[in-house]
Write an enzyme that holds these catalytic residues in place. Structure first.
Site, short mmCIF file in Angstrom:
data_model
loop_
_atom_site.label_atom_id
_atom_site.label_comp_id
_atom_site.label_asym_id
_atom_site.label_seq_id
_atom_site.Cartn_x
_atom_site.Cartn_y
_atom_site.Cartn_z
N SER A 5 41.53 -7.11 -0.92
CA SER A 5 42.85 -7.83 -0.76
C SER A 5 43.78 -7.07 -1.84
O SER A 5 43.45 -6.75 -2.57
CB SER A 5 42.33 -9.27 -1.35
OG SER A 5 43.72 -10.12 -1.21
N THR A 19 46.43 -5.18 5.88
CA THR A 19 47.27 -5.81 7.15
C THR A 19 48.48 -5.05 7.47
O THR A 19 48.99 -4.79 8.53
CB THR A 19 47.45 -7.14 6.66
OG1 THR A 19 46.16 -7.74 6.49
CG2 THR A 19 48.18 -8.02 7.88
#
Length: 529
Positions: free
Chosen positions: A236, A241
């Site tokens: 993360s 993404t």
């Protein structure tokens, strides 16, 4: 009859009950969610549900049943906590009886694994309609023909309102997520967080796929116009993404993949995207995917306009959107492609030490895969006042039932077999550590990743970094040469050397937890301080 047979008998009895609704359509499930007051409809037509006490996974409440077939295979410890067959069977009976007493329960039949040769038929049984809608969107949906011949190999049973009794049931709390490989069942109770279903099946695949010679991976994947495949690993905050969503490349999947002798395939049929601070400008594909049939989890909604406020983290920072992959325009469908040409490991190094891009040998790739490094920043978690090095084995340690070296050795073998180019990309700090230097410019990172994917760095001139022995390209199109050498971006060279040795020491300390790693890989963590 043994306990496995008893489980099967109880399940058949449950599924034949008058309260069971099988394979409802998206529209039918949305109607149920609204009629049962489980969620609300937002301005885009998505369903918004909240998960109460648990807004994320409960790793301390996750168990694997210790069984004769897995006793010597599982990497037991704080991640893979054993629970007895007796405890599982008692809880199983209680949960089945609990579900029998509900007015309605919901069943979804589908698949995990887009490649039909390795596909696992699954059944998901839910107390909540919105959980069943989540399962419908996240797993692979069957055609009418496939549904007619569907034979379940693994079952997920989720009963959020059933609470365990720790003293009686052998759990740490009222919450439990238990995998039994012999009973081929995932049992979930005491938590409304839908992600437990998704990640439990991923854990199952991480156990079963290696036995078939397939490497399961916690990564995103896309394919270029020439058919070249790229994998993006990263924890993360590393930009996974953002960097894998490329308008010039088609998405294979955003989170979970298998790598077989034929190539790469998506394990899922949908996406489970973080949506804190989501905007159309930053991530238009995700923003537009949140429409009718999508599920928003813990997103704050304006009570009058029903418009989502993605910047509001008052319920949790971990707000989520679940939608079918077909809600994204630029995809590979079905989600299958050839062997990877390029692998990118993403890290956000807040120490400002790692180069913005470096080429890895197979051994270095195995080392950094096992390490799974990034930084937690001050302010992201309570009590963190300065950057903290964090390591997640194989970029997915909570979901790995087998010893980490099993996955690393498979990766190394596949890199060799398919001559894959591997790069370590630091999207973190340059010119100094966090608070002194600056975050690497996204435009530079995009240029470096593009150069790597297009093969421009395959035979590029490199220099060897002093600390980790990484091969750093001398030139990358669109990036100033001085940015590529971390030491040169620091005004204070002594300060750089101190931080570099500090980070290397953290890598070496973390690596001590691995056994049976070849010495030539173990020694890649930088010089002794």
């Amino acid at each position: 009859m043994n306990s496995v047979g008893v489980s099967s008998e109880l399940l058949t009895e449950l599924l034949n009950g008058n309260n069971v609704l099988h394979n409802l359509s998206v529209s039918g499930l949305v109607e149920k969610v609204l009629n049962r007051n489980e969620g609300i409809l937002t301005s885009t037509g998505a369903v918004r549900a909240t998960t109460g006490k648990y807004t994320g996974r409960s790793p301390k409440d996750k168990y694997i049943v210790e069984e004769a077939s897995n006793k010597n295979k599982i990497d037991w410890g704080s991640v893979n906590t054993p629970i007895s067959e007796e405890s599982f069977d008692k809880l199983y009976k209680k949960v089945i009886n609990h579900l029998k007493q509900q007015n309605e329960i919901f069943v979804f039949d589908g698949f995990a694994g887009a490649d039909k040769k390795y596909q696992m038929p699954i059944k998901v049984i839910n107390e909540y309609a919105w959980h069943n809608l989540f399962a419908h969107q996240l797993f692979i949906r069957p055609s009418a023909e496939e549904l007619a011949t569907h034979e379940t190999e693994f079952t997920v049973i989720s009963a959020p309102t059933f609470l365990a009794d720790p003293k009686e049931d052998g759990t740490a709390s009222e919450t439990f997520i238990i995998i039994s490989f012999e009973r081929r069942t995932v049992l979930i109770g005491g938590t409304e967080y839908a992600g437990e279903m998704k990640k439990s099946i991923f854990s199952v695949m991480n156990y079963m796929l290696p036995e078939a010679g397939i490497l399961p991976m916690h990564c995103s994947a896309n394919v270029g116009q020439e058919g070249d495949v790229a994998l993006f690993f990263g924890l993360s905050g590393t930009g996974k993404t953002t960097l894998s969503a490329d308008p010039n490349r088609r998405l294979i999947g955003d989170d979970e993949h298998g790598w077989s002798n034929s190539g790469v395939f998506n394990i899922e049929g949908g996406c489970y995207a973080k949506c804190i601070n989501l905007s159309y400008e930053k991530e238009p594909q995700i923003f537009d995917a949140i429409r009718f049939g999508s599920v928003l989890e813990n997103v704050v909604i304006d009570p009058n306009t029903r418009v989502a406020d993605y910047d509001d983290s008052s319920l949790t920072e971990n707000t989520r959107a679940a939608y079918p992959i077909q809600a994204i325009d630029n995809i590979v469908d079905p989600s299958i492609a050839g062997h990877p040409n390029t692998i990118v490991f993403l890290t956000a190094d807040a120490f400002g030490v790692l180069p913005p891009i470096s080429k890895l040998t197979k051994e270095q790739a195995m080392y950094h895969f096992l390490s799974g490094y990034t930084s937690k920043l001050a302010g992201t978690e309570r009590g963190i006042t300065s950057p903290q090095a964090t390591f997640s084995t194989c970029f997915g340690s909570p979901f790995l039932p087998l010893p980490a070296t099993v996955y690393a050795e498979m990766l190394g073998k596949k890199i060799d077999e398919h001559d894959v180019q591997v790069f370590l990309v630091n999207t973190g700090w340059t010119g100094g550590e966090y608070g002194v230097g600056n975050r690497m410019k996204l435009a530079y990172t995009r240029a470096m990743v593009q150069a790597a994917l297009e093969g421009e760095l395959t035979n590029a001139e490199t220099v060897k970094g002093e600390i980790f022995g990484l091969e750093i390209p001398v030139h990358v199109p669109g990036v100033p040469d001085e940015v590529l050498q971390p030491a040169k971006t620091w005004a204070d060279q002594d300060a750089y050397n101190v931080k570099a040795k500090e980070l290397a020491a953290k890598f070496r300390q973390n690596f001590k937890k691995f056994s049976n790693v070849p010495k030539e890989i173990e020694e890649l963590g930088g010089p002794l301080v």
